[in-house]
Design a protein around this motif. Sequence first.
Motif, short mmCIF file in Angstrom:
data_model
loop_
_atom_site.label_atom_id
_atom_site.label_comp_id
_atom_site.label_asym_id
_atom_site.label_seq_id
_atom_site.Cartn_x
_atom_site.Cartn_y
_atom_site.Cartn_z
N SER A 179 0.85 -1.20 0.00
CA SER A 179 0.00 0.00 0.00
C SER A 179 0.88 1.24 0.00
O SER A 179 2.04 1.17 0.43
N PRO A 180 0.35 2.37 -0.49
CA PRO A 180 1.14 3.60 -0.48
C PRO A 180 1.50 4.01 0.95
O PRO A 180 2.59 4.50 1.20
N GLN A 181 0.57 3.76 1.89
CA GLN A 181 0.83 4.14 3.27
C GLN A 181 2.05 3.41 3.83
O GLN A 181 2.89 4.02 4.50
N VAL A 182 2.11 2.12 3.58
CA VAL A 182 3.23 1.33 4.12
C VAL A 182 4.54 1.69 3.42
O VAL A 182 5.58 1.82 4.06
N PHE A 184 14.73 4.75 0.99
CA PHE A 184 13.97 4.29 -0.18
C PHE A 184 13.30 2.96 0.17
O PHE A 184 13.93 2.09 0.76
N SER A 185 12.04 2.82 -0.26
CA SER A 185 11.34 1.57 0.06
C SER A 185 10.64 0.99 -1.16
O SER A 185 10.28 1.72 -2.10
N ILE A 186 10.48 -0.31 -1.15
CA ILE A 186 9.74 -1.03 -2.19
C ILE A 186 8.84 -2.05 -1.50
O ILE A 186 9.33 -2.84 -0.68
N THR A 187 7.57 -2.07 -1.86
CA THR A 187 6.68 -3.13 -1.37
C THR A 187 5.68 -3.46 -2.47
O THR A 187 5.11 -2.55 -3.08
N PHE A 212 6.54 2.32 -4.35
CA PHE A 212 7.89 2.78 -4.07
C PHE A 212 7.77 4.08 -3.27
O PHE A 212 6.83 4.85 -3.48
N ALA A 213 8.72 4.34 -2.40
CA ALA A 213 8.73 5.65 -1.74
C ALA A 213 10.14 6.14 -1.50
O ALA A 213 11.07 5.35 -1.28
N ILE A 214 10.31 7.45 -1.61
CA ILE A 214 11.57 8.12 -1.31
C ILE A 214 11.33 9.09 -0.16
O ILE A 214 10.42 9.92 -0.23
N ALA A 215 12.15 8.96 0.89
CA ALA A 215 12.12 9.94 1.98
C ALA A 215 13.40 10.74 1.90
O ALA A 215 14.50 10.18 1.88
N TYR A 216 13.25 12.06 1.80
CA TYR A 216 14.44 12.93 1.74
C TYR A 216 14.09 14.23 2.45
O TYR A 216 13.03 14.82 2.18
N GLY A 217 14.98 14.69 3.33
CA GLY A 217 14.65 15.88 4.14
C GLY A 217 13.38 15.58 4.93
O GLY A 217 13.26 14.53 5.55
N ASN A 218 12.42 16.44 4.84
CA ASN A 218 11.17 16.20 5.57
C ASN A 218 10.06 15.64 4.68
O ASN A 218 8.93 15.53 5.11
N LYS A 219 10.44 15.37 3.43
CA LYS A 219 9.40 14.94 2.50
C LYS A 219 9.46 13.44 2.19
O LYS A 219 10.54 12.85 2.15
N VAL A 220 8.30 12.88 1.92
CA VAL A 220 8.23 11.50 1.44
C VAL A 220 7.34 11.49 0.20
O VAL A 220 6.23 12.03 0.23
#
Lengths: 437, 437
Positions: free
Chosen positions: A350-353, A371-374, A393-401
């Motif tokens: 899920s996008p949340q996870v 960086f995440s992949i699920t 997929f998600a990228i967390a950088y600085g305060n943003k995801v």
Amino acid sequence: MKAEIICIGTELLMGQIVNTNAQFFASELHELGIDSYFQTTVGDNEKRIHEVLELALKRSDIIITSGGLGPTSDDLTHESIASYFNVKPTLDKKVLSEIEKKFSSRGYKKMPAMNKKQAYKPIDAKWIPNENGTARGIIWDVGRESLIVNRISIREGIRSTIHNPQLTILTFPGVPSELYSMWNETAKPYLKKISGGNSIFSRTLKFTGIGESALAEMIEPVFDLKNPTVAPYAGLGEVKIRVTSKSKNLAKAKKDVLKTCKSILLKTKDYYFGDDEESLEEIVGKLLIAKKKSIALAESCTGGFLSKRLTDVAGSSKYIKLNLVTYANEAKNKMLNVPDEILKEHGSVSPQVAFLMAKGIKDLASADMGFSITGVAGPSGGSKEKPVGLVYFAIAYGNKVKVEKKQFSYKYSRADIRWLATQFALNWIRESLMVIR
Amino acid sequence: MKAEIICIGTELLMGQIVNTNAQFFASELHELGIDSYFQTTVGDNEKRIHEVLELALKRSDIIITSGGLGPTSDDLTHESIASYFNVKPTLDKKVLSEIEKKFSSRGYKKMPAMNKKQAYKPIDAKWIPNENGTARGIIWDVGRESLIVNRISIREGIRSTIHNPQLTILTFPGVPSELYSMWNETAKPYLKKISGGNSIFSRTLKFTGIGESALAEMIEPVFDLKNPTVAPYAGLGEVKIRVTSKSKNLAKAKKDVLKTCKSILLKTKDYYFGDDEESLEEIVGKLLIAKKKSIALAESCTGGFLSKRLTDVAGSSKYIKLNLVTYANEAKNKMLNVPDEILKEHGSVSPQVAFLMAKGIKDLASADMGFSITGVAGPSGGSKEKPVGLVYFAIAYGNKVKVEKKQFSYKYSRADIRWLATQFALNWIRESLMVIR
């Protein structure tokens, strides 16, 4: 000057392996500007190797073989080539002792007796050294009159006489990794020299995120060019466009190629990521070093594949400290602080996870980028809402995801979906790093 | 009955694509028990297609081609085969209207004019229908006397006369997905019927921890067997031995193969890990399921490669919950409780650290088995005491931790050392699981 490729190996005739060597040779010959009109595959059988040679020698100047250089009794390539020309291979004692050393350096007490045959070659052939194995190849300029005469005077029943002073045979083992470095280090420079001194310059532009035909359509007229020539090569999740120019003058060849590349990139730059042998993971690595950033990964469906690819690059310890494969929900919760309620409510795909995994790994590893992949790699585990091939997929950088979603076709295999997921991930990381100061 | 494969396409000669069709045909023919000794690749060129046909018709009974059935002017396969036999293709109006329908069903107003040629064939050839495209193939029994006579009386300069009433040509388009269903639905049943019903049985035994020649030496006499035949195939860190038998009776072929396998395994069982398509990671997965154990990995130099291989196996989430890539000392300390003093005193590549990593990941993941890898994959980072290729492995199970050391040759590339490390790891995990109750 015409070259011809002969792949030798019963495993090819039985369909046990795909013949990637033929493609490698063909593509390299094309780059060298050497024409190649035939490829033949034949088994480890002396009589049939002779048949194939007989024909190839009539229509080509350069014969390139792969396979049949191993130590076992069914490896017959050098023996068969030698016997065709009625030449008896001789022992090269220096090479024998090198092979013996190779075995002792790998912890063997003694070289197996059967490996001795790998030190035999026709006396006037030159070796192609093999850094990665004991199977050396040869470069044999059999077109010299002395040999032809010798052959004709002794062997009977030969219908046609060869009078081709250019005639040269090059042999390689069948193992691709051994063959590639032998080609690059010895054979390629040799062929470059004898193929007439034309300078060839070639550049391969690499693209991802677009299919071969869509990319080709954008730039279609270039495929009709005669010099430089432009050819597309499609791979899974990656398309290459190779631009090759041939000229007496290297600077001119280079200039022509770069000009054509520039005009191609004008229309396609959104999908372009690098040149020639550069891989996506190398480019990501270079960007991380240039931007002085570290990265940490949390993988689920790719199970470590993205981490493997990033660490394929030598020196990747500079920007990677810690990666996690959190297959189980429990691991996502315990290691990455993804709350159980979120996992229950939205499911692990899920996008949340994805969001929380990227944030969690960034914090855990104290990295600049998380960086995440699920996703669902299949073949089972899919549902109507979350079919096989769905990946977040998600990228967390600085305060943003940021979160991205991809739906790869359910027709792809598990291995292909995992590969495509890492391709998309690396390209997204690349794009994100590009805009970071 | 002998078959021969001819792949037609300039893209193959330029190395733009890998020839997977040759492997498909080869493997299918092998399964049908039809011998196949030659594969040829040639470009979209009528003269050279004739040359290749000329030779194939002399030495084989069945010619199978792929490629060159498209609508464009460089697709020449049917035209070239027909012209070789001096036959003029005729229009099949029924097929033409089917192709037109295919276009209109795909939303085209009109069939492009160039596609009309796909409705032409030699009048006495049979179509191989193509469900997935407009390029139909043909089955043409050209061995009939009428055709041969016709050909000889009209064409001149032909050196040899063909008198082979079995002679049949089958053509397929180059697109793999179209070809596969055409093969399975039309060609395979046809070939099964005409090939006389020999059955083939084959088994591949897979080994690791030993080189090809050392293994071959243990069992050398078997390579001289005629039926079953025995052949070795070497890969990096893996050797295969394939045993194949041919018989009118499948049960007999199978019995012969299994008997020979048994005698091979008597001498080699210490290095044997599985059969046929089974990979080490699949076998490890099956053992983990059978023994109801979970595993957790802590990787350093392999950077996730071992995790990637274990999760290549569908269903691996049953026994893998959490794996870590702890590249940095800080990560080894923080995540796995490896004390800083130990890391300082012994270095991260040491038996002590491998020991503690395996124990640490087992505890962290609450897994039954913890496994660790730490080493120098190179190309840099090596020293006199700890050269490139030095790798420590550890298994933690129950209250025990075992450590192993391997020194892979410094001549191997980074990629090869990482691969060999995962091979060793998987095999050691396999051996350890075998003795666990």
